[in-house]
Design an enzyme around this catalytic site. Sequence first.
Site, PDB file in Angstrom:
ATOM      1  N   ARG A 178     -11.529  24.051 -45.162  1.00  0.00           N
ATOM      2  CA  ARG A 178     -11.552  22.583 -45.325  1.00  0.00           C
ATOM      3  C   ARG A 178     -11.892  22.076 -43.707  1.00  0.00           C
ATOM      4  O   ARG A 178     -11.153  22.485 -42.618  1.00  0.00           O
ATOM      5  CB  ARG A 178     -10.069  22.027 -45.549  1.00  0.00           C
ATOM      6  CG  ARG A 178      -9.786  22.459 -46.979  1.00  0.00           C
ATOM      7  CD  ARG A 178     -10.781  21.602 -47.919  1.00  0.00           C
ATOM      8  NE  ARG A 178     -10.423  21.708 -49.156  1.00  0.00           N
ATOM      9  CZ  ARG A 178     -10.931  22.524 -50.138  1.00  0.00           C
ATOM     10  NH1 ARG A 178     -11.990  23.369 -49.490  1.00  0.00           N
ATOM     11  NH2 ARG A 178     -10.621  22.654 -51.452  1.00  0.00           N
ATOM     12  N   ARG A 180     -19.232  -2.049 -34.387  1.00  0.00           N
ATOM     13  CA  ARG A 180     -19.026  -0.751 -34.720  1.00  0.00           C
ATOM     14  C   ARG A 180     -20.134   0.243 -34.985  1.00  0.00           C
ATOM     15  O   ARG A 180     -20.653   0.199 -35.968  1.00  0.00           O
ATOM     16  CB  ARG A 180     -17.916  -0.553 -35.956  1.00  0.00           C
ATOM     17  CG  ARG A 180     -16.624  -1.157 -35.683  1.00  0.00           C
ATOM     18  CD  ARG A 180     -15.829  -0.602 -34.565  1.00  0.00           C
ATOM     19  NE  ARG A 180     -14.381  -0.916 -34.437  1.00  0.00           N
ATOM     20  CZ  ARG A 180     -13.794  -0.641 -33.450  1.00  0.00           C
ATOM     21  NH1 ARG A 180     -13.963   0.144 -32.681  1.00  0.00           N
ATOM     22  NH2 ARG A 180     -12.456  -1.029 -33.284  1.00  0.00           N
ATOM     23  N   ALA A 218      -6.512  -3.707 -31.922  1.00  0.00           N
ATOM     24  CA  ALA A 218      -6.053  -2.419 -32.064  1.00  0.00           C
ATOM     25  C   ALA A 218      -6.559  -1.517 -31.019  1.00  0.00           C
ATOM     26  O   ALA A 218      -7.371  -1.773 -30.198  1.00  0.00           O
ATOM     27  CB  ALA A 218      -6.646  -1.994 -33.573  1.00  0.00           C
ATOM     28  N   LEU A 227      -6.262   3.067 -29.630  1.00  0.00           N
ATOM     29  CA  LEU A 227      -6.041   4.313 -29.843  1.00  0.00           C
ATOM     30  C   LEU A 227      -4.676   4.558 -29.020  1.00  0.00           C
ATOM     31  O   LEU A 227      -4.311   3.741 -28.022  1.00  0.00           O
ATOM     32  CB  LEU A 227      -7.124   5.456 -29.105  1.00  0.00           C
ATOM     33  CG  LEU A 227      -8.547   5.340 -29.680  1.00  0.00           C
ATOM     34  CD1 LEU A 227      -9.437   6.083 -28.904  1.00  0.00           C
ATOM     35  CD2 LEU A 227      -8.476   5.852 -30.964  1.00  0.00           C
ATOM     36  N   GLU A 244      -2.266  -3.347 -26.323  1.00  0.00           N
ATOM     37  CA  GLU A 244      -3.774  -3.753 -27.173  1.00  0.00           C
ATOM     38  C   GLU A 244      -3.842  -5.372 -27.211  1.00  0.00           C
ATOM     39  O   GLU A 244      -5.014  -5.955 -27.223  1.00  0.00           O
ATOM     40  CB  GLU A 244      -4.164  -3.058 -28.381  1.00  0.00           C
ATOM     41  CG  GLU A 244      -4.352  -1.552 -28.139  1.00  0.00           C
ATOM     42  CD  GLU A 244      -5.435  -1.190 -27.263  1.00  0.00           C
ATOM     43  OE1 GLU A 244      -6.516  -1.806 -27.358  1.00  0.00           O
ATOM     44  OE2 GLU A 244      -5.429  -0.237 -26.339  1.00  0.00           O
ATOM     45  N   GLU A 281      -7.057  -7.290 -25.433  1.00  0.00           N
ATOM     46  CA  GLU A 281      -8.261  -7.784 -26.415  1.00  0.00           C
ATOM     47  C   GLU A 281      -8.067  -9.287 -26.647  1.00  0.00           C
ATOM     48  O   GLU A 281      -8.825  -9.933 -26.887  1.00  0.00           O
ATOM     49  CB  GLU A 281      -7.947  -7.073 -27.763  1.00  0.00           C
ATOM     50  CG  GLU A 281      -8.500  -5.486 -27.712  1.00  0.00           C
ATOM     51  CD  GLU A 281      -8.490  -4.978 -28.977  1.00  0.00           C
ATOM     52  OE1 GLU A 281      -8.233  -5.589 -30.190  1.00  0.00           O
ATOM     53  OE2 GLU A 281      -9.160  -3.715 -28.936  1.00  0.00           O
ATOM     54  N   PRO A 323      -7.468  10.246 -45.602  1.00  0.00           N
ATOM     55  CA  PRO A 323      -6.419  11.724 -45.361  1.00  0.00           C
ATOM     56  C   PRO A 323      -7.331  12.713 -46.191  1.00  0.00           C
ATOM     57  O   PRO A 323      -7.152  14.025 -45.849  1.00  0.00           O
ATOM     58  CB  PRO A 323      -5.527  11.228 -46.479  1.00  0.00           C
ATOM     59  CG  PRO A 323      -5.851  10.022 -46.911  1.00  0.00           C
ATOM     60  CD  PRO A 323      -7.032   9.314 -46.055  1.00  0.00           C
ATOM     61  N   GLY A 324      -8.750  12.621 -46.643  1.00  0.00           N
ATOM     62  CA  GLY A 324      -9.418  13.594 -47.332  1.00  0.00           C
ATOM     63  C   GLY A 324     -10.285  14.185 -46.120  1.00  0.00           C
ATOM     64  O   GLY A 324     -10.726  15.561 -46.290  1.00  0.00           O
ATOM     65  N   GLU A 351      -5.912  11.142 -39.032  1.00  0.00           N
ATOM     66  CA  GLU A 351      -5.917   9.986 -38.399  1.00  0.00           C
ATOM     67  C   GLU A 351      -4.523   8.984 -38.873  1.00  0.00           C
ATOM     68  O   GLU A 351      -4.812   8.639 -39.856  1.00  0.00           O
ATOM     69  CB  GLU A 351      -7.077   9.033 -38.079  1.00  0.00           C
ATOM     70  CG  GLU A 351      -6.756   7.692 -37.562  1.00  0.00           C
ATOM     71  CD  GLU A 351      -8.214   6.946 -37.471  1.00  0.00           C
ATOM     72  OE1 GLU A 351      -8.134   5.826 -36.992  1.00  0.00           O
ATOM     73  OE2 GLU A 351      -8.998   7.175 -38.260  1.00  0.00           O
ATOM     74  N   GLU A 373     -16.448  -4.070 -26.513  1.00  0.00           N
ATOM     75  CA  GLU A 373     -15.502  -5.093 -26.102  1.00  0.00           C
ATOM     76  C   GLU A 373     -15.957  -6.397 -25.175  1.00  0.00           C
ATOM     77  O   GLU A 373     -15.211  -7.401 -25.118  1.00  0.00           O
ATOM     78  CB  GLU A 373     -14.164  -4.759 -25.785  1.00  0.00           C
ATOM     79  CG  GLU A 373     -13.516  -3.412 -26.796  1.00  0.00           C
ATOM     80  CD  GLU A 373     -11.979  -3.300 -26.360  1.00  0.00           C
ATOM     81  OE1 GLU A 373     -11.817  -3.534 -25.025  1.00  0.00           O
ATOM     82  OE2 GLU A 373     -11.404  -2.417 -27.007  1.00  0.00           O
TER      83      GLU A 373
END
Length: 208
Positions: free
Chosen positions: A41, A68, A80, A82, A97, A101, A119-120, A124, A148
């Site tokens: 996997r 993005r 948002a 990290l 953040e 921002e 999740p696959g 994260e 930004e």
Amino acid sequence: MEIRDVPEKWPVLASEEKFRGHVISIRTDTVKMVDGKVAERDYVVHPGAVGVVALDEADRVLLVRQYRHPVGWRLWELPAGLLDHPGENPLEAAKRELYEETHQQADDWRVLVDLFTTPGGSDEAIRVYLARGVREADGEQYAREHEEADMAAVWADRAEVTRLILAGELHNPLTVAGVLALTTAISTNALDDLRPADAPWRQRPFLP
């Protein structure tokens, strides 16, 4: 059967890092399946992130517009960012953040929703907070750069943002999950039942 997500780790017989970048890495695990067979996997290892639904007294939410590169779109998103350091306090990261921002700060913080984004294919995990009592931040505005640098920020009517999400016009997963969770909490009179800002986060434990 109880409907509740639970942690469960199947036996990993081998694990190899295939790539390491500035933010993410890619691993291949050899996993023993429930039927006894073995399979590989591949997945992205991610540090985790936080988002903020800032809500004002006029029932508006604060959105920022950001480019993005992987999808080649400009998206309207929640403030948002990290979790930059291992064990970083997610609430403090969310406050940072919101300030960096949008140059805003808030008096009241609650946990709105926790989610795995993909999740696959990635580990994260993201925590989205609800921030109320929002006002202009103290001090100078943060100097933004890269994606930004030309970020726009707007207060948008929550009902309209909800409509745009359901119409397929907004796509950022934090925005979709956060605003729909907020709309549900408001419509069911559940705002007072939201978890406190320091509620445990099993997906990304904070280790001070």
